[in-house]
Design a protein around this motif. Structure first.
Motif, mmCIF file in Angstrom:
data_model
loop_
_atom_site.group_PDB
_atom_site.id
_atom_site.type_symbol
_atom_site.label_atom_id
_atom_site.label_comp_id
_atom_site.label_asym_id
_atom_site.label_seq_id
_atom_site.Cartn_x
_atom_site.Cartn_y
_atom_site.Cartn_z
ATOM 1 N N UNK A 186 26.630 -48.747 -29.238
ATOM 2 C CA UNK A 186 27.893 -49.688 -29.682
ATOM 3 C C UNK A 186 27.297 -51.149 -30.202
ATOM 4 N N UNK A 187 28.067 -51.829 -30.907
ATOM 5 C CA UNK A 187 27.935 -53.174 -31.313
ATOM 6 C C UNK A 187 27.492 -53.890 -30.196
ATOM 7 N N UNK A 188 26.312 -54.492 -29.790
ATOM 8 C CA UNK A 188 25.370 -55.005 -30.626
ATOM 9 C C UNK A 188 24.273 -54.373 -30.458
ATOM 10 N N UNK A 244 36.076 -47.582 -42.775
ATOM 11 C CA UNK A 244 36.043 -48.864 -43.363
ATOM 12 C C UNK A 244 34.868 -49.558 -43.720
ATOM 13 N N UNK A 245 33.988 -49.393 -42.672
ATOM 14 C CA UNK A 245 32.835 -50.116 -42.510
ATOM 15 C C UNK A 245 31.649 -49.263 -42.151
ATOM 16 N N UNK A 284 31.782 -44.821 -35.235
ATOM 17 C CA UNK A 284 32.486 -43.982 -34.142
ATOM 18 C C UNK A 284 32.267 -44.535 -32.799
ATOM 19 N N UNK A 285 32.996 -43.846 -31.866
ATOM 20 C CA UNK A 285 32.494 -44.477 -30.345
ATOM 21 C C UNK A 285 31.878 -43.131 -29.657
ATOM 22 N N UNK A 336 38.560 -43.429 -39.733
ATOM 23 C CA UNK A 336 38.417 -44.729 -40.009
ATOM 24 C C UNK A 336 37.005 -44.835 -40.856
ATOM 25 N N UNK A 359 42.576 -51.810 -34.019
ATOM 26 C CA UNK A 359 42.408 -50.961 -35.029
ATOM 27 C C UNK A 359 41.393 -49.962 -34.413
ATOM 28 N N UNK A 380 29.056 -45.655 -24.800
ATOM 29 C CA UNK A 380 29.909 -46.629 -23.976
ATOM 30 C C UNK A 380 29.644 -46.644 -22.594
ATOM 31 N N UNK A 419 41.728 -45.308 -43.129
ATOM 32 C CA UNK A 419 41.068 -46.964 -43.829
ATOM 33 C C UNK A 419 39.711 -46.608 -44.401
ATOM 34 N N UNK A 422 38.729 -48.150 -34.175
ATOM 35 C CA UNK A 422 37.474 -47.984 -35.061
ATOM 36 C C UNK A 422 36.810 -46.700 -34.859
#
Ligand SMILES: Cc1ncc(COP(=O)(O)O)c(C=O)c1O
Ligand SMILES: Cc1ncc(COP(=O)(O)O)c(C=O)c1O
Lengths: 433, 433
Positions: A250-252, A29-30, A34-35, A27, A20, A40, A391, A22
């Motif tokens: 980015x997570x986390x 959804x949550x 974004x990226x 998107x 997906x 990154x 989404x 994200x």
């Protein structure tokens, strides 16, 4: 070997194709952000450096970065960086666990050694719209989920301070020992900010640890225009703040911050001689491992450090203000468009919760309308997933049937994306049987 | 913008230059596993995909991978994959916390809601050489660090089963409720494997939850030649296994595995409607978030999946056997070389613990020798760090002065690197004042 290399490359391509996206601006959804390319790149370098944050000797640069990034965060909260403390945790849920654990330790240090049997029955408080990780922390810590009391919220999703104080008094009468209250700054579903100053007063009056879960809303501290929504946060004993949400890391990437230095160490250190020798050839106070409930700890700070360096304070200010502008735009559009109904009339943050009521059911009786509405959002979302165009999340709450929760946190979003979403919802919604 | 891009690049270069090169074949400092390039590529792709493991809807591919990788791990442990369960955790310390929490839940499910006050006084057991995260879990969970009893080990660092059983009986007599015993499979300092079968028998007899902390040793399950050291692991109720150690995955990659499905969910779910709706258009049993004490969860599995695909079972077998061969080589060389003394004569694993006794102090009285020895390892290590040639950890233990703990876990190590280390220690050791 060549063959296997091709195979691996193919696997990677498949994964990206089937996953997906994200980072896509449609998107919603949550609480996804974004990226960000700098973030990154930071994560790539982190992987290349592949070290572990438990001691200064093996991660000297990153340990110093962690300190300097935390200093910025302490300052944003309004604390004296000379006296504050903190740790990066694998997510806001664990950060909240750190905070509650430290609060227990401060009040009853013997619980670390002798457990809960040896101390009075503790209880804690959080709003009914707060994140479930507060209750979860209470369960994990052996306090018990039922001793974490839900305080009602008003129609905007904010904790009602009078209700909190009444509950604290009631608990004391019943022989419980209130020790911890959590305010949410940016609640997960409604994006509400609890009234920090008033809760701080109550905590002072009753000698409770005051925690602010700003996992989602913490980034707002970086916007001088919107910071006032968190006024009073400097009075907190601890703050959870997730740069992996609003700040776009980015997570986390999540921090648990403490106004007062020292407690984290007292609470969590287990004297592991094999890692934290005191006779090392450097200042061992840089070793962070003894403060953590983790042992190995991923380097979550570098990507944030790099982003912050790249954007600067001004960049973050603009980023957050831009998202707030988009949220206001979306709210306005929802208000104008037939069939949409807002759950909270004037959202304060980047969450916009609403129903879409297809024209077919607009004139039904309330009870039937409600029953029908419950099924609308899931069907519209299934339609989106089938089309693969966009989404957005939905959920019910205690008194309301399923509604959409729109989250505007991706830098790449434009007004056109928002218009598209509205059109798509109307389109799918009207085509339902 | 160009300027800022150059600046960022420079920062990245500085960071790599100033950092400790933990992937270097002469970095023996911790249970560090070198820098595997496939794993690194996996981490890069993970960053690019930037998703979150809490629901299938946003991480469908990765959720399925997590299941399939866990199935391999369950099989390696010797469990029926149809009945087993598990979760990836941010490190072995948190994995151990999961295990102890689930054990408590199985015995006293009401503790989740009512806390520790409402149930008998629990106690648990682990060897004195086990990892400190077991005691830490006991503290965090509200059981209390002092109710986590240290069981003595024999001269090889293995838990003495008779001592465990005696302690369990003693605790019962004192009115405590023993509920959890931990065996270490590959202990942190000595690399010892506790006698799993015998402890399993004791746990059965006394109805204790049997946990195996194979954070470090778990990878040995992939070597048919060395697997026997973990015989009996299939009788465990839960197993911690860190692919970020012996299997060479980048930090963080750690799994907590359960023989029996269902418990993890019962223990940790908090019914968060906003994430885990039951009316989604797919099989919601794929949503893993409800099993976790985390909410957002980093994708730690992809890099492991990719490595495993690339190496295959045979590749891992060879990798582990090769490391074991190197460890045997190193042990032999240490035995041959004057001045070196092994702490455990015949190490079973990749940890080799030893002193170097410089010739100057070889003929001193035991008490004085001991006092001098305490300072030797730190000085030799400081010398290495100054020279920047190599790095190896040291620590004292309860009865012994500071000794070196050599860890052979990096694929890139050669016999020459090991010879070099020995030479370097002699060289620096002999030059000390
Ligand atoms: C036996 C053992 N268990 C648990 C841990 C903790 O694992 P982590 O560092 O992933 O938290 C370690 C770490 O060295 C270990 O050696
Ligand atoms: C208010 C709040 N607190 C805590 C969390 C948990 O953060 P994480 O997902 O990083 O564990 C969330 C996640 O959405 C949140 O919204």
């Amino acid at each position: 070997m060549l063959c296997s290399r091709i195979l691996l490359r193919k696997s990677c391509e498949d994964v990206l194709r089937l996953g997906v996206r994200t980072g896509h601006p449609r998107f919603f959804n949550q609480i996804s952000c974004g990226l960000d390319l700098v973030s990154m790149a930071g994560e790539w370098l982190t992987a290349t450096a592949n070290t572990n944050m438990f001691t200064y000797e093996i991660a000297p640069v990153f340990i110093l970065m962690e300190k300097s990034v935390m200093a910025r965060m302490w300052e944003a909260v309004g604390w004296d960086p000379e006296k504050a403390d903190g740790i990066f945790a694998p997510g806001g849920a664990i950060a909240n666990l750190y905070a509650m654990n430290a609060a227990r330790h401060q009040l009853w240090p013997r619980s670390k050694h002798l457990g809960m049997k040896d101390i009075p029955t503790l209880c804690c408080f959080t709003s009914e719209d707060s994140h479930y990780s507060i209750k979860s922390a209470s369960a994990v810590l052996g306090i018990g989920a039922d001793y974490c009391f839900n305080i009602p919220t008003d129609k905007n999703g904010k904790m009602i301070p009078e209700a909190l104080e009444a509950k604290i008094i009631e608990c004391k009468k019943e022989g419980l020992t209130p020790f911890f209250a959590c305010c949410t700054a940016g609640s997960t579903v409604y994006g509400a900010f609890d009234p920090l100053e008033r809760v701080a007063n109550i905590c002072e009056r009753h000698k409770l640890w005051f925690h602010v879960d700003a996992a989602w809303g913490g980034g707002m501290l970086l916007s001088p225009e919107h910071r006032y929504k968190l006024a009073g946060i400097e009075r907190a004993n601890s703050v959870t703040w997730n740069p992996h949400k609003l700040m776009g890391a980015l997570l986390q990437c999540s921090a648990c911050l403490f106004r007062q230095d020292g407690l984290l160490f007292q609470c969590n250190q287990m004297s592991a001689d094999y890692l934290f020798q005191q006779d090392k050839p450097y200042d061992v106070s840089f070793d962070t491992g003894d403060k953590a409930i983790q042992c190995g700890r991923h380097n979550d700070v570098f990507k944030l450090w790099l982003m912050w360096k790249s954007k600067g304070m001004e960049g973050y200010r603009q980023q957050i203000n831009k998202l707030m502008d988009l949220a206001n735009y979306f709210t306005r559009r929802i208000k104008e468009t037939e069939g949409f109904e807002l759950i909270i009339e004037n959202p304060e943050f980047l969450n916009i919760c609403f129903w879409y009521v297809p024209s077919k059911i607009r004139n039904l009786e309330p009870a039937e309308m409600r029953a029908r509405l419950e099924k609308i959002a899931p069907k519209i979302k299934a339609g989106m997933m089938q089309r693969g165009t966009t989404m957005v999340g939905y959920q019910p709450d205690k008194q309301r049937p399923n509604f959409f929760r729109m989250i505007i946190s991706n830098q790449a979003i434009t007004r056109e994306d928002l218009d598209f979403l509205i059109k798509e919802i109307v389109d799918i919604g009207e085509s339902l049987e």
